[in-house]
Write an enzyme that holds these catalytic residues in place. Structure first.
Site, PDB file in Angstrom:
ATOM      1  N   ASP A 270     -29.092  -2.174  37.754  1.00  0.00           N
ATOM      2  CA  ASP A 270     -28.126  -1.174  37.302  1.00  0.00           C
ATOM      3  C   ASP A 270     -27.890  -1.468  35.829  1.00  0.00           C
ATOM      4  O   ASP A 270     -27.209  -2.440  35.495  1.00  0.00           O
ATOM      5  CB  ASP A 270     -26.826  -1.271  38.100  1.00  0.00           C
ATOM      6  CG  ASP A 270     -25.856  -0.135  37.785  1.00  0.00           C
ATOM      7  OD1 ASP A 270     -25.836   0.294  36.608  1.00  0.00           O
ATOM      8  OD2 ASP A 270     -25.129   0.314  38.679  1.00  0.00           O
ATOM      9  N   HIS A 271     -28.452  -0.643  34.948  1.00  0.00           N
ATOM     10  CA  HIS A 271     -28.464  -1.012  33.530  1.00  0.00           C
ATOM     11  C   HIS A 271     -27.053  -1.084  32.936  1.00  0.00           C
ATOM     12  O   HIS A 271     -26.852  -1.717  31.901  1.00  0.00           O
ATOM     13  CB  HIS A 271     -29.353  -0.051  32.731  1.00  0.00           C
ATOM     14  CG  HIS A 271     -28.730   1.281  32.445  1.00  0.00           C
ATOM     15  ND1 HIS A 271     -28.885   2.369  33.279  1.00  0.00           N
ATOM     16  CD2 HIS A 271     -27.965   1.703  31.410  1.00  0.00           C
ATOM     17  CE1 HIS A 271     -28.231   3.395  32.774  1.00  0.00           C
ATOM     18  NE2 HIS A 271     -27.665   3.033  31.641  1.00  0.00           N
TER      19      HIS A 271
ATOM     20  N   LYS B 160     -19.969  12.145  24.176  1.00  0.00           N
ATOM     21  CA  LYS B 160     -20.576  11.079  24.977  1.00  0.00           C
ATOM     22  C   LYS B 160     -19.731   9.826  24.816  1.00  0.00           C
ATOM     23  O   LYS B 160     -19.575   9.307  23.706  1.00  0.00           O
ATOM     24  CB  LYS B 160     -22.001  10.803  24.503  1.00  0.00           C
ATOM     25  CG  LYS B 160     -22.706   9.638  25.216  1.00  0.00           C
ATOM     26  CD  LYS B 160     -24.092   9.429  24.635  1.00  0.00           C
ATOM     27  CE  LYS B 160     -24.777   8.213  25.255  1.00  0.00           C
ATOM     28  NZ  LYS B 160     -25.040   8.398  26.697  1.00  0.00           N
TER      29      LYS B 160
ATOM     30  N   LYS C 160     -24.898  -4.002  29.833  1.00  0.00           N
ATOM     31  CA  LYS C 160     -24.207  -3.655  28.594  1.00  0.00           C
ATOM     32  C   LYS C 160     -23.233  -4.767  28.208  1.00  0.00           C
ATOM     33  O   LYS C 160     -22.471  -5.267  29.035  1.00  0.00           O
ATOM     34  CB  LYS C 160     -23.451  -2.326  28.757  1.00  0.00           C
ATOM     35  CG  LYS C 160     -24.380  -1.124  28.914  1.00  0.00           C
ATOM     36  CD  LYS C 160     -23.580   0.159  29.062  1.00  0.00           C
ATOM     37  CE  LYS C 160     -24.485   1.376  29.196  1.00  0.00           C
ATOM     38  NZ  LYS C 160     -25.213   1.668  27.948  1.00  0.00           N
TER      39      LYS C 160
ATOM     40  N   GLU D 109     -20.738  12.632  29.418  1.00  0.00           N
ATOM     41  CA  GLU D 109     -22.002  12.941  28.752  1.00  0.00           C
ATOM     42  C   GLU D 109     -21.888  14.321  28.122  1.00  0.00           C
ATOM     43  O   GLU D 109     -21.395  15.255  28.760  1.00  0.00           O
ATOM     44  CB  GLU D 109     -23.165  12.925  29.740  1.00  0.00           C
ATOM     45  CG  GLU D 109     -23.415  11.585  30.410  1.00  0.00           C
ATOM     46  CD  GLU D 109     -24.606  11.656  31.343  1.00  0.00           C
ATOM     47  OE1 GLU D 109     -25.727  11.917  30.865  1.00  0.00           O
ATOM     48  OE2 GLU D 109     -24.416  11.465  32.556  1.00  0.00           O
TER      49      GLU D 109
ATOM     50  N   HIS E 116     -23.462   3.129  38.943  1.00  0.00           N
ATOM     51  CA  HIS E 116     -22.869   2.657  37.691  1.00  0.00           C
ATOM     52  C   HIS E 116     -21.357   2.481  37.794  1.00  0.00           C
ATOM     53  O   HIS E 116     -20.803   1.418  37.464  1.00  0.00           O
ATOM     54  CB  HIS E 116     -23.160   3.648  36.556  1.00  0.00           C
ATOM     55  CG  HIS E 116     -24.607   3.819  36.258  1.00  0.00           C
ATOM     56  ND1 HIS E 116     -25.541   2.824  36.435  1.00  0.00           N
ATOM     57  CD2 HIS E 116     -25.305   4.874  35.774  1.00  0.00           C
ATOM     58  CE1 HIS E 116     -26.737   3.263  36.084  1.00  0.00           C
ATOM     59  NE2 HIS E 116     -26.613   4.502  35.681  1.00  0.00           N
TER      60      HIS E 116
ATOM     61  N   ASP F 288     -53.976   5.039  43.963  1.00  0.00           N
ATOM     62  CA  ASP F 288     -53.054   5.566  44.970  1.00  0.00           C
ATOM     63  C   ASP F 288     -52.155   4.432  45.448  1.00  0.00           C
ATOM     64  O   ASP F 288     -52.643   3.414  45.954  1.00  0.00           O
ATOM     65  CB  ASP F 288     -53.868   6.143  46.125  1.00  0.00           C
ATOM     66  CG  ASP F 288     -52.995   6.741  47.216  1.00  0.00           C
ATOM     67  OD1 ASP F 288     -51.748   6.694  47.089  1.00  0.00           O
ATOM     68  OD2 ASP F 288     -53.555   7.251  48.205  1.00  0.00           O
TER      69      ASP F 288
END
Length: 520
Positions: free
Chosen positions: A209-210, A377, A214, A248, A272, A116
């Protein structure tokens, strides 16, 4: 010219080493450490995190004195978690093919704890795991905690780690990665920041923040500040407007529970896309380090004009997709998706016009759009230049465009006009195109880059507290207007665009009579 250069790449032509790969190296390696993944059996961990870490380890960037502790609420033994992780890696398309014997060796680095998250038991066992790893890590208790959980658990996990002193850095560094969304609105984001800072110093906190991981987002800064031909044009004297598109083609993919709460503004725009706007608009940093870059991003965000409630209908468009056709197949509308209510008003599309009140960008609109179930995309940043001041040639002149393709087909293109062969002075648009595959190397996963950055203590690509706060301030007016029942902000007649199209017609009207969205 770019095409001619890419054909010289020896790996493609068989004529020798690829000149684009000269000087490429990956030499950063963190100190021995333990990576702790909360939510280790969740979707993000299975699809992205475990493959990213395995890729780093297989490339020799993590060393042998490294281990992973998965933490979850699902009861599972170490062996069961090892089986789960290895199966995720076998089926993953996120990394290079495993080298012979590598999966078996990686398996030995995996451990699991369950319990937990509001109780102390699981944190006590985790503390024991970190203590036992001390000998293997050369006497250091370095640890990176990755919170890959629902946002409601960020604060309880942070508090649990604090109660057991797991944030203490007296015997090694301790850092925490927090996934998006960081808050649901400005007030909740500020509350979460206060709760996190009650346990952690800001220097220990890595809000991920992926998109910032990039390669092509980072390349935006490299092209601006590393080439003398671009930066002098990067201002209101030469740029007509800027378009940022995130499209997308997928629908919800089983994420209705999350998306019904978030919608497109919280899911994409606040994090993003605001980060991409900041990098596009920022001034040159004094140095290429974390504080200098993030200082300039914050300045850019502060300069974005806040949108009062009464102006939201003028500068923001929302949409929700209905049934349509995509790639020749019928797809359902948003309200027909599993676990979505028949009268849901959650937007799946947003287009916004931002205005920046500073010397560089005054009068240059930034148009930002994001949506689901669009025709393809793609993510792109397009710098659209002004037309020449004098029409010397017959016919209308198109604007030059410098476009950064973030995904897919990562690269950069420049559109300009050239005379066609023949007796007449007839111009035609041509494109000079650079693709990242010219380097002959697979692009690194954004998560690989960001996890490694966090482990070596490089916060350059992680939003700082004040960045997150500014981004929430910018979108707050939109959210408040759309969430209110005011007669001035009536709900559009959803659905208002078909799946497989580029969004509601109002989005085209947002650009005015002399501009149009780029055809992607």
């Amino acid at each position: 010219m770019i095409s001619a250069l890419t054909t010289l790449g020896g790996e493609a032509s068989g004529d020798g080493p690829n000149p684009f790969r000269a000087g490429m190296r990956r030499s950063r390696a963190p100190e021995p450490a333990t990576l702790v993944i909360f939510g280790a059996t969740g979707d993000l961990s299975r699809r992205k995190l475990l493959p990213a870490v395995f890729g780093l380890w297989q490339d020799g960037l993590l060393g042998s004195a490294f281990n992973i502790v998965g933490v979850g609420r699902q009861e599972m033994s170490d062996e069961q978690f090892k089986d789960y992780a290895i199966e995720a890696l076998r089926t993953s398309k996120e990394t290079d093919a495993p080298q012979p014997g590598s999966l078996e060796k990686f398996r030995e680095l995996l451990y699991y704890e369950f319990g937990d998250f509001a109780a102390d038991d699981v944190y006590g066992r985790l503390k024991t795991q970190l203590d036992e790893a001390e000998d293997a890590h050369g006497g250091r208790k370095n640890a990176l905690f990755y919170l890959s959980t629902p946002p409601s658990l960020f604060e309880p996990i942070s508090n649990g780690l604090g109660r057991l002193g797991l944030q203490d850095e007296s015997e090694g560094w301790r850092r925490i990665i927090i996934e998006k969304p960081f808050g649901r609105d400005l007030a909740s984001a500020r509350h979460l920041n206060d709760a996190i800072h009650a346990v952690w110093n800001e220097s220990q906190v890595y809000r991920i923040d992926h998109y910032l991981g990039k390669e092509t987002v980072q390349n935006l800064m490299a092209i601006r500040f590393g080439n003398a031909i671009f930066e002098p044009l990067w201002n209101r004297s030469f740029v007509d407007h800027i378009q940022i598109t995130n499209a997308e083609d997928l629908g919800l993919e089983g994420r209705a529970g999350y998306y019904e709460e978030a919608g497109v503004v919280r899911d994409m725009l606040q994090n993003h896309l605001m980060q991409v706007v900041a990098i596009t608009a920022m001034e040159p940093p004094a140095a290429f380090d974390a504080d200098s870059i993030r200082d300039e991003k914050v300045k850019a965000l502060r300069a974005i004009r806040r949108i009062p409630l009464e102006r939201v209908p003028e500068v923001a468009v929302r949409g929700q997709y209905g049934p349509g056709t995509l790639d020749g197949e019928h797809v359902p509308g948003y309200r027909e998706e599993p676990n979505v209510g028949p009268g849901s008003s959650t937007p799946t599309y947003v287009a916004v016009k931002y205005e920046i009140d500073n010397w560089r960008w005054q009068g240059v609109p930034f148009y930002v759009r994001s949506g689901k179930r669009l025709p393809k995309k793609t993510t792109e940043i397009a710098v659209v230049f002004k037309r020449p001041p004098l029409g010397l040639f017959p016919g209308g002149l198109e604007r030059n465009v410098l476009a950064f393709r973030i995904q897919p087909d990562e690269g950069v293109s420049l559109k300009f006009s050239s005379k066609t062969p023949g007796q007449e002075n007839v111009l035609r648009e041509v494109i000079m195109d650079f693709r990242y595959d010219a380097f002959g190397a697979q692009l690194e996963s954004p998560y690989s880059r960001l996890i490694l950055d966090a482990m070596v203590g490089d916060a350059t690509l992680f939003p700082r507290e004040d960045e997150v706060d500014q981004a929430w301030q910018i979108v707050s007016g939109i959210l408040e207007a759309w969430d209110s029942a005011s007669p001035h902000h009536t709900q559009p007649d959803f659905p208002n665009y078909q799946a497989g199209t580029w969004g509601p017609k109002e989005a085209e009207e947002l650009l005015g009579p002399d501009r149009r969205w780029r055809r992607l």
